[in-house]
Design an enzyme around this catalytic site. Structure first.
Site, PDB file in Angstrom:
ATOM      1  N   ARG A  32      54.735  42.898 -13.123  1.00  0.00           N
ATOM      2  CA  ARG A  32      54.339  41.637 -12.491  1.00  0.00           C
ATOM      3  C   ARG A  32      55.327  40.526 -12.829  1.00  0.00           C
ATOM      4  NH1 ARG A  32      51.457  37.575 -14.631  1.00  0.00           N
ATOM      5  NH2 ARG A  32      50.875  38.868 -16.412  1.00  0.00           N
ATOM      6  N   ARG A  33      55.806  40.518 -14.076  1.00  0.00           N
ATOM      7  CA  ARG A  33      56.685  39.432 -14.521  1.00  0.00           C
ATOM      8  C   ARG A  33      58.152  39.836 -14.432  1.00  0.00           C
ATOM      9  NH1 ARG A  33      55.682  38.306 -20.036  1.00  0.00           N
ATOM     10  NH2 ARG A  33      54.475  40.215 -20.244  1.00  0.00           N
ATOM     11  N   GLY A 136      41.437  60.321 -21.813  1.00  0.00           N
ATOM     12  CA  GLY A 136      41.479  61.100 -23.040  1.00  0.00           C
ATOM     13  C   GLY A 136      41.936  60.241 -24.203  1.00  0.00           C
ATOM     14  N   ALA A 140      48.694  54.451 -26.445  1.00  0.00           N
ATOM     15  CA  ALA A 140      50.015  54.365 -25.827  1.00  0.00           C
ATOM     16  C   ALA A 140      51.152  54.451 -26.838  1.00  0.00           C
ATOM     17  CB  ALA A 140      50.120  53.068 -25.030  1.00  0.00           C
ATOM     18  N   LYS A 191      33.488  54.155 -23.897  1.00  0.00           N
ATOM     19  CA  LYS A 191      34.058  54.237 -25.256  1.00  0.00           C
ATOM     20  C   LYS A 191      34.662  52.908 -25.680  1.00  0.00           C
ATOM     21  CE  LYS A 191      38.598  54.489 -23.998  1.00  0.00           C
ATOM     22  NZ  LYS A 191      39.820  53.891 -24.565  1.00  0.00           N
ATOM     23  N   SER A 254      43.895  50.570 -31.466  1.00  0.00           N
ATOM     24  CA  SER A 254      42.956  50.346 -30.368  1.00  0.00           C
ATOM     25  C   SER A 254      42.705  48.858 -30.145  1.00  0.00           C
ATOM     26  CB  SER A 254      41.627  51.044 -30.673  1.00  0.00           C
ATOM     27  OG  SER A 254      40.594  50.562 -29.842  1.00  0.00           O
ATOM     28  N   ASN A 256      40.349  47.529 -28.301  1.00  0.00           N
ATOM     29  CA  ASN A 256      38.929  47.207 -28.328  1.00  0.00           C
ATOM     30  C   ASN A 256      38.389  47.177 -29.751  1.00  0.00           C
ATOM     31  OD1 ASN A 256      37.830  47.162 -25.338  1.00  0.00           O
ATOM     32  ND2 ASN A 256      39.368  48.766 -25.438  1.00  0.00           N
ATOM     33  N   GLU A 281      39.364  45.999 -22.433  1.00  0.00           N
ATOM     34  CA  GLU A 281      38.563  46.263 -21.239  1.00  0.00           C
ATOM     35  C   GLU A 281      37.064  46.252 -21.513  1.00  0.00           C
ATOM     36  OE1 GLU A 281      39.633  46.243 -18.321  1.00  0.00           O
ATOM     37  OE2 GLU A 281      41.585  47.210 -18.095  1.00  0.00           O
TER      38      GLU A 281
END
Length: 331
Positions: A32-33, A136, A140, A191, A254, A256, A281
């Site tokens: 996008r950038r 899964g 990243a 999750k 993670s 989250n 998310e």
């Protein structure tokens, strides 16, 4: 010559572009950038997300989504879940007639309570068997470092799932096919919510018994919702269920879990967002998952309490007390 388009140059989109290139595909990565696209093109790195990763020469970058999509036999969607519909509405006209759309997104859309594959089908006007879901335990940064991992490639069309499986098979990533799209998507979405709760308990100084309880009871409420929606309950015992849940809860990588730790230390939603600077998310999806569970009469007490902490200002300790005081019942 055909190529793969990866739309979204965040952590997972960038790492997945590397996977595709390492599996022998030419990749055009949409960012996008302009600064991100320029950095990838000139230095082969994405300094904002995976600065230590040097991308293969087969990965090119562009800020032109139409350029990326045109001629692509695989179109990988790696944007934040709540932005998918708006982005895809602009991109859909560039899709090739029989291209395969691959979803890396793990969320439920606010307002509609639709899974990401459902949003793709509705917005792009494609058949459901053209959509493949990848889910899964795929942190990243670890994939980018080529640490051994496995993932699930889910599609109602077995041949299409096998095609994507071959496109992402590398010495460090082992993909398995599955035809349970519903179960794989729900496992990936819920999750994130459970990982928020896990992060809160970690920041509160609670121990392994508490964390193990959250994982197992979180998996139970995920499976209840999945079965109500037509998923195979065995999916939740696999990579897209338990595997993804354990990785997302237990790893400091993670987003989250990290976001949940900020909330567990008493920070507001806005303070936690400022501190983490990346999309968690589960923060938005917990609203949609709560609505989805209520619409189907499924009890999801952990999700309910995470929503209260995130969006109603509830104290995480109060939320834990509410969970512990629920009426006793058989497991």
């Amino acid at each position: 010559m055909s190529h793969v388009a990866v739309l979204g140059a965040g952590s997972w989109g960038t790492a997945f572009a590397k996977v595709l290139a390492d599996a022998g595909r030419d990749v055009l990565l949409w960012a996008r950038r302009p600064a991100v696209a320029e950095a990838i093109s000139t230095t082969r790195t994405n300094p904002d997300y995976l600065p230590r990763l040097r991308l293969p020469a087969a990965v090119r970058a562009s800020t032109d989504a139409a350029e990326a999509i045109t001629g692509a036999d695989l179109v990988v969607l790696a944007v934040p879940a709540q932005t998918l519909r708006g982005n895809l509405a602009e991109w859909a006209r560039h899709l090739e007639p029989d291209s395969t759309l691959v979803s890396l997104m793990k969320g439920i859309e606010l307002g509609t309570t639709k899974r990401m594959s459902e949003v793709i089908v509705e917005t792009a006007g494609v058949a459901a068997d053209r959509v493949v879901v990848v889910s899964g335990p795929n942190l990243a940064a670890e994939i980018a470092d080529e640490q051994p991992a496995a993932t699930v490639v889910a599609c109602t069309d077995t041949d299409r799932a096998t095609l994507v499986q071959a496109s992402v098979s590398t010495p460090y990533l082992r993909p398995y096919t599955n035809d349970d799209v519903i179960g794989c998507e729900l496992g990936g979405a819920v999750k994130n919510v459970i990982a928020l709760a896990y992060g809160m308990t970690t920041a509160m100084g609670l121990g392994d018994n508490t964390r193990a309880t959250l994982i197992t009871r979180g998996l139970a409420e995920t499976a209840r919702l999945g079965v109500a929606l037509g998923a195979d309950p065995l999916t939740f015992a696999g990579l897209a269920g338990l595997g993804d849940l354990v990785a997302t809860c237990s790893s400091p990588l993670s987003r989250n879990r990290t976001f949940g730790e900020h909330l567990g230390r008493g920070e507001t939603l806005e303070q936690a967002q400022t501190a983490t600077r990346q999309t968690a998310e589960g923060v938005k999806s917990c609203l949609a998952i709560r609505d989805l569970s209520r619409a189907h009469g499924v009890e999801m007490p952990i999700t309910e309490q995470v929503e209260r902490v995130c969006h109603e200002g509830a104290d995480p300790r109060t939320a834990m007390a509410v969970l512990m005081s629920r009426k006793p019942r058989p497991e």
